[in-house]
Design a protein around this motif. Structure first.
Motif, PDB file in Angstrom:
ATOM      1  N   VAL A  77       0.865  -1.057  -0.089  1.00 44.35           N
ATOM      2  CA  VAL A  77      -0.088   0.026  -0.040  1.00 44.35           C
ATOM      3  C   VAL A  77       0.974   1.132   0.016  1.00 44.35           C
ATOM      4  O   VAL A  77       0.586   2.259  -0.431  1.00 44.35           O
ATOM      5  CB  VAL A  77      -0.966   0.050   1.140  1.00 44.35           C
ATOM      6  CG1 VAL A  77      -1.901  -1.167   1.172  1.00 44.35           C
ATOM      7  CG2 VAL A  77      -0.231  -0.054   2.643  1.00 44.35           C
ATOM      8  N   THR A  78       2.093   1.033   0.471  1.00 36.82           N
ATOM      9  CA  THR A  78       2.954   2.036   0.495  1.00 36.82           C
ATOM     10  C   THR A  78       3.316   2.596  -0.922  1.00 36.82           C
ATOM     11  O   THR A  78       3.583   3.581  -1.648  1.00 36.82           O
ATOM     12  CB  THR A  78       4.246   1.897   1.280  1.00 36.82           C
ATOM     13  OG1 THR A  78       3.684   1.916   2.738  1.00 36.82           O
ATOM     14  CG2 THR A  78       5.192   3.229   1.198  1.00 36.82           C
ATOM     15  N   ALA A  93       0.766   4.228  -3.114  1.00 37.78           N
ATOM     16  CA  ALA A  93       0.431   5.679  -2.585  1.00 37.78           C
ATOM     17  C   ALA A  93       1.522   6.357  -3.558  1.00 37.78           C
ATOM     18  O   ALA A  93       1.100   7.601  -3.919  1.00 37.78           O
ATOM     19  CB  ALA A  93       0.730   5.719  -1.122  1.00 37.78           C
ATOM     20  N   TRP A 126      -1.713  10.440   0.500  1.00 34.83           N
ATOM     21  CA  TRP A 126      -0.778  10.376   1.772  1.00 34.83           C
ATOM     22  C   TRP A 126      -1.239  10.804   2.967  1.00 34.83           C
ATOM     23  O   TRP A 126      -0.896  10.550   3.894  1.00 34.83           O
ATOM     24  CB  TRP A 126       0.368  11.572   1.176  1.00 34.83           C
ATOM     25  CG  TRP A 126       1.488  10.886   0.185  1.00 34.83           C
ATOM     26  CD1 TRP A 126       1.490  11.587  -1.005  1.00 34.83           C
ATOM     27  CD2 TRP A 126       2.217   9.896   0.329  1.00 34.83           C
ATOM     28  NE1 TRP A 126       2.198  10.625  -1.744  1.00 34.83           N
ATOM     29  CE2 TRP A 126       2.781   9.656  -0.933  1.00 34.83           C
ATOM     30  CE3 TRP A 126       2.455   8.942   1.275  1.00 34.83           C
ATOM     31  CZ2 TRP A 126       3.811   8.687  -1.157  1.00 34.83           C
ATOM     32  CZ3 TRP A 126       3.353   7.911   1.027  1.00 34.83           C
ATOM     33  CH2 TRP A 126       4.046   7.783  -0.234  1.00 34.83           C
ATOM     34  N   GLU A 180      -4.266   9.801   3.813  1.00 38.62           N
ATOM     35  CA  GLU A 180      -4.791   8.334   4.076  1.00 38.62           C
ATOM     36  C   GLU A 180      -3.819   7.488   4.599  1.00 38.62           C
ATOM     37  O   GLU A 180      -4.065   6.775   5.512  1.00 38.62           O
ATOM     38  CB  GLU A 180      -5.602   7.901   3.003  1.00 38.62           C
ATOM     39  CG  GLU A 180      -6.390   6.735   3.327  1.00 38.62           C
ATOM     40  CD  GLU A 180      -7.705   6.965   4.121  1.00 38.62           C
ATOM     41  OE1 GLU A 180      -8.126   5.808   5.053  1.00 38.62           O
ATOM     42  OE2 GLU A 180      -7.849   7.960   4.482  1.00 38.62           O
ATOM     43  N   TRP A 181      -2.415   7.395   3.755  1.00 37.95           N
ATOM     44  CA  TRP A 181      -1.585   6.589   4.243  1.00 37.95           C
ATOM     45  C   TRP A 181      -0.968   6.943   5.577  1.00 37.95           C
ATOM     46  O   TRP A 181      -0.828   5.884   6.218  1.00 37.95           O
ATOM     47  CB  TRP A 181      -0.513   6.799   3.281  1.00 37.95           C
ATOM     48  CG  TRP A 181       0.758   5.864   3.314  1.00 37.95           C
ATOM     49  CD1 TRP A 181       1.059   4.738   3.051  1.00 37.95           C
ATOM     50  CD2 TRP A 181       2.018   6.386   4.352  1.00 37.95           C
ATOM     51  NE1 TRP A 181       2.333   4.246   3.484  1.00 37.95           N
ATOM     52  CE2 TRP A 181       2.755   5.193   4.301  1.00 37.95           C
ATOM     53  CE3 TRP A 181       2.337   7.581   4.805  1.00 37.95           C
ATOM     54  CZ2 TRP A 181       4.055   5.292   4.934  1.00 37.95           C
ATOM     55  CZ3 TRP A 181       3.497   7.734   5.538  1.00 37.95           C
ATOM     56  CH2 TRP A 181       4.384   6.282   5.550  1.00 37.95           C
ATOM     57  N   ASN A 182      -1.095   8.249   5.869  1.00 40.72           N
ATOM     58  CA  ASN A 182      -0.643   8.421   7.266  1.00 40.72           C
ATOM     59  C   ASN A 182      -1.377   7.969   8.338  1.00 40.72           C
ATOM     60  O   ASN A 182      -1.174   7.197   9.284  1.00 40.72           O
ATOM     61  CB  ASN A 182      -0.597  10.112   7.358  1.00 40.72           C
ATOM     62  CG  ASN A 182       0.061  10.574   8.728  1.00 40.72           C
ATOM     63  OD1 ASN A 182       1.193  10.142   9.232  1.00 40.72           O
ATOM     64  ND2 ASN A 182      -0.691  11.539   9.158  1.00 40.72           N
ATOM     65  N   MET A 231      -1.045   4.067   8.529  1.00 39.97           N
ATOM     66  CA  MET A 231       0.274   3.638   8.922  1.00 39.97           C
ATOM     67  C   MET A 231       0.212   3.905  10.353  1.00 39.97           C
ATOM     68  O   MET A 231       0.963   3.136  11.259  1.00 39.97           O
ATOM     69  CB  MET A 231       1.474   4.397   8.404  1.00 39.97           C
ATOM     70  CG  MET A 231       1.726   4.076   6.763  1.00 39.97           C
ATOM     71  SD  MET A 231       1.920   2.262   6.784  1.00 39.97           S
ATOM     72  CE  MET A 231       0.700   1.759   6.000  1.00 39.97           C
ATOM     73  N   GLY A 251      -4.274   3.951  -5.779  1.00 36.94           N
ATOM     74  CA  GLY A 251      -3.879   4.431  -4.581  1.00 36.94           C
ATOM     75  C   GLY A 251      -4.782   4.926  -3.585  1.00 36.94           C
ATOM     76  O   GLY A 251      -6.020   4.753  -3.823  1.00 36.94           O
ATOM     77  N   PHE A 252      -4.484   5.252  -2.351  1.00 33.42           N
ATOM     78  CA  PHE A 252      -5.249   5.779  -1.436  1.00 33.42           C
ATOM     79  C   PHE A 252      -6.214   6.991  -1.928  1.00 33.42           C
ATOM     80  O   PHE A 252      -5.661   7.728  -2.826  1.00 33.42           O
ATOM     81  CB  PHE A 252      -4.630   6.163  -0.118  1.00 33.42           C
ATOM     82  CG  PHE A 252      -4.085   4.980   0.639  1.00 33.42           C
ATOM     83  CD1 PHE A 252      -4.812   4.013   1.315  1.00 33.42           C
ATOM     84  CD2 PHE A 252      -2.810   4.983   1.032  1.00 33.42           C
ATOM     85  CE1 PHE A 252      -4.457   2.934   2.163  1.00 33.42           C
ATOM     86  CE2 PHE A 252      -2.155   3.977   1.644  1.00 33.42           C
ATOM     87  CZ  PHE A 252      -3.148   2.865   2.176  1.00 33.42           C
ATOM     88  N   HIS A 306      -5.768  -0.583  -4.601  1.00 30.76           N
ATOM     89  CA  HIS A 306      -4.555  -1.208  -4.449  1.00 30.76           C
ATOM     90  C   HIS A 306      -4.416  -2.268  -5.443  1.00 30.76           C
ATOM     91  O   HIS A 306      -3.454  -3.199  -5.562  1.00 30.76           O
ATOM     92  CB  HIS A 306      -4.208  -1.635  -3.057  1.00 30.76           C
ATOM     93  CG  HIS A 306      -4.342  -0.644  -1.985  1.00 30.76           C
ATOM     94  ND1 HIS A 306      -3.550   0.429  -1.994  1.00 30.76           N
ATOM     95  CD2 HIS A 306      -5.211  -0.562  -1.010  1.00 30.76           C
ATOM     96  CE1 HIS A 306      -3.731   1.074  -0.991  1.00 30.76           C
ATOM     97  NE2 HIS A 306      -4.851   0.406  -0.411  1.00 30.76           N
ATOM     98  N   TYR A 357      -9.876  -0.121   6.510  1.00 31.12           N
ATOM     99  CA  TYR A 357      -8.686   0.321   7.319  1.00 31.12           C
ATOM    100  C   TYR A 357      -9.116   0.539   8.692  1.00 31.12           C
ATOM    101  O   TYR A 357      -8.365   1.247   9.272  1.00 31.12           O
ATOM    102  CB  TYR A 357      -7.912   1.610   6.855  1.00 31.12           C
ATOM    103  CG  TYR A 357      -7.888   1.560   5.288  1.00 31.12           C
ATOM    104  CD1 TYR A 357      -6.973   0.266   4.703  1.00 31.12           C
ATOM    105  CD2 TYR A 357      -8.444   2.351   4.442  1.00 31.12           C
ATOM    106  CE1 TYR A 357      -6.826   0.255   3.402  1.00 31.12           C
ATOM    107  CE2 TYR A 357      -8.164   2.323   2.907  1.00 31.12           C
ATOM    108  CZ  TYR A 357      -7.425   1.322   2.445  1.00 31.12           C
ATOM    109  OH  TYR A 357      -7.272   1.170   1.243  1.00 31.12           O
TER     110      TYR A 357
END
Length: 447
Positions: free
Chosen positions: A86-87, A90, A100, A102-104, A107, A295-296, A328, A388
């Motif tokens: 998933v990184t 992104a 980014w 959402e990634w934050n 994570m 991506g997110f 993804h 998530y």
């Protein structure tokens, strides 16, 4: 006043976190799942409780002299692979700003999962984790169940605003997934009254899921009940009990609830259902165009105009599977499903290793209940964009920690066992009293 009480409680927990980092991940779980700061009316609503607890816990873990071990089981390895994937998606996301952000958020959840597995050392740590998860969501189950009973189910339920479980559908998914975890608490409750309290809380939580008017919750609960019936040692008695209880419960619900559930059959006439199908078509089109997915934060009105079957109708994913597929790609969806497959196998492995050992009976029950939670989440989640959400990852964490403390890296448990404050001192002593060893025979004194 609530704001100050919550702030003081958080500050008072910090010395205990530095003494034992596992306290930090438990406090984090309370804020992450229960969201007590959303019950306040002042500064606490936006105060960074979660960030402070996470930083303190990380610092305490680094400086702590306790033995820390991250077991590289198939489930943990698969989780690491999913984090990497998933990184990677992104980096090539179609919506870079939203991706980014959402990634934050994701994570942070993954970091706490890894940290929880690492600092959980003993059997009592695992029991405390299960109890914390159960009570954090059981609070909303207790509140919602009582409200449903008192109002006759005529009013829907809402969760804490501004959270994953803010609306009725997402709250229902959390309730369905948490019911087996609450039942698991009864397997190691110290007295018959605490066992009954756990089962009563699980019942109220199930009622709150029904009172949420969520069709996904109905399907998820049905799948869980079917699994429990299939695994029951007394299928005839269990089936007779369900055949008696379910019609009575459904008959108690109002007509508007029945109409809401019957709309599953008439999805062609339901604008919401058709919007979901359009969103699922969008996810498939994005996955077909981009091997890494979008991506997110791919589900946006702008991208719908390019890849949706009907570009004029915008809906969020409304499915954990299509959410992961669109964001993804097919590989990401495969990795996501493989994670739950390994989680299921972990539960099966724990049950097999526990065998008929009465000392491990509670662990086997907890592992089975985690499997039931997975069924509920994966069924109800088919209609909600909750890929998530923290709770299912806590369920996976419980499974890994159970296997770790029992079979991979067992350690002597020097922490005090779980005690509930309303148990009398006399009862606590009675439960831990042991027959004294016989006194040695007297020896003759030498003159």
């Amino acid at each position: 006043m609530r704001d100050l009480i919550l702030l003081v409680a958080m500050l008072l927990s910090i010395p205990f976190i530095f003494k034992r980092p596992v306290v930090g991940v438990l406090v984090y779980a309370v804020f992450s799942l229960m969201n007590p700061h959303r019950l306040t009316y002042g500064f606490a609503g936006s105060f960074p409780f979660v960030m402070i607890i996470a930083v303190v816990t990380l610092l305490a873990t680094v400086i702590s002299k306790e033995q820390k071990k991250l077991p590289f089981t198939p489930l943990v390895i698969q989780l690491m692979i999913l984090i990497f994937w998933v990184t990677l998606t992104a980096v090539f996301a179609l919506n870079q700003t939203g991706a980014w952000d959402e990634w934050n958020t994701v994570m942070k959840t993954m970091l706490i999962v890894v940290l929880t597995i690492t600092v959980t050392r003993t059997v009592n740590d695992v029991k405390a984790l299960i109890l914390t998860v159960a009570l954090s969501l059981g609070f909303w189950g207790f509140k919602g169940g009582l409200w449903t009973i008192l109002t006759g189910g005529h009013n829907g339920l809402l969760g804490p605003p501004g959270t994953y479980i803010g609306d009725n559908n997402t709250l229902a998914l959390a309730m369905v997934t948490s019911v087996p975890v609450i039942v698991a608490v009864s397997s190691f409750a110290p007295t018959k009254w605490t066992r009954r309290a756990a089962l009563g809380l699980a019942t109220l939580t199930a009622i709150s899921a029904i009172g949420s008017y969520s069709r996904g919750a109905l399907l998820g609960g049905t799948a869980m009940v079917l699994f429990l019936w299939l695994k029951s040692n007394s299928k005839l008695k269990t089936g007779a009990l369900l055949a008696l209880a379910i019609p009575i419960l459904l008959a108690a619900m109002p007509e508007q609830w029945m109409g809401r559930m019957h709309s599953i059959d008439n999805y062609h006439e339901d604008a919401s259902a058709m919007g979901r199908i359009n969103a699922w078509g969008f996810a498939i089109n994005v996955a077909n165009h981009f091997p890494l997915g979008g991506g997110f934060a791919t589900f946006t009105p702008q991208l719908f105009q390019l890849y949706a079957p009907d570009p004029t109708v915008f809906f969020v994913a409304h499915s954990i599977y299509f959410q992961v597929l669109g964001e993804h790609g097919y590989i990401g969806l495969f990795l996501y499903l493989l994670m739950f497959f390994f989680a299921w196998r972990t539960g099966t492995r724990i049950v097999r290793k526990c065998g008929t050992n009465p000392d491990y009976a509670w662990a086997a029950t907890c592992a089975r209940m985690c499997q039931v939670s997975i069924i509920g989440y994966m069924t109800a989640g088919a209609f909600l964009a909750m890929a998530y959400y923290d709770l299912p990852y806590y369920v996976l964490t419980i499974l890994v920690c159970l296997e770790k403390v029992l079979f991979i890296a067992p350690q002597p448990d020097n922490t005090p066992p779980l005690r509930l404050p309303f148990l009398s001192r006399r009862k606590r002593q009675a439960r831990t009293w042991k027959e004294p060893a016989p006194a040695p025979a007297p020896t003759a004194r030498k003159r």
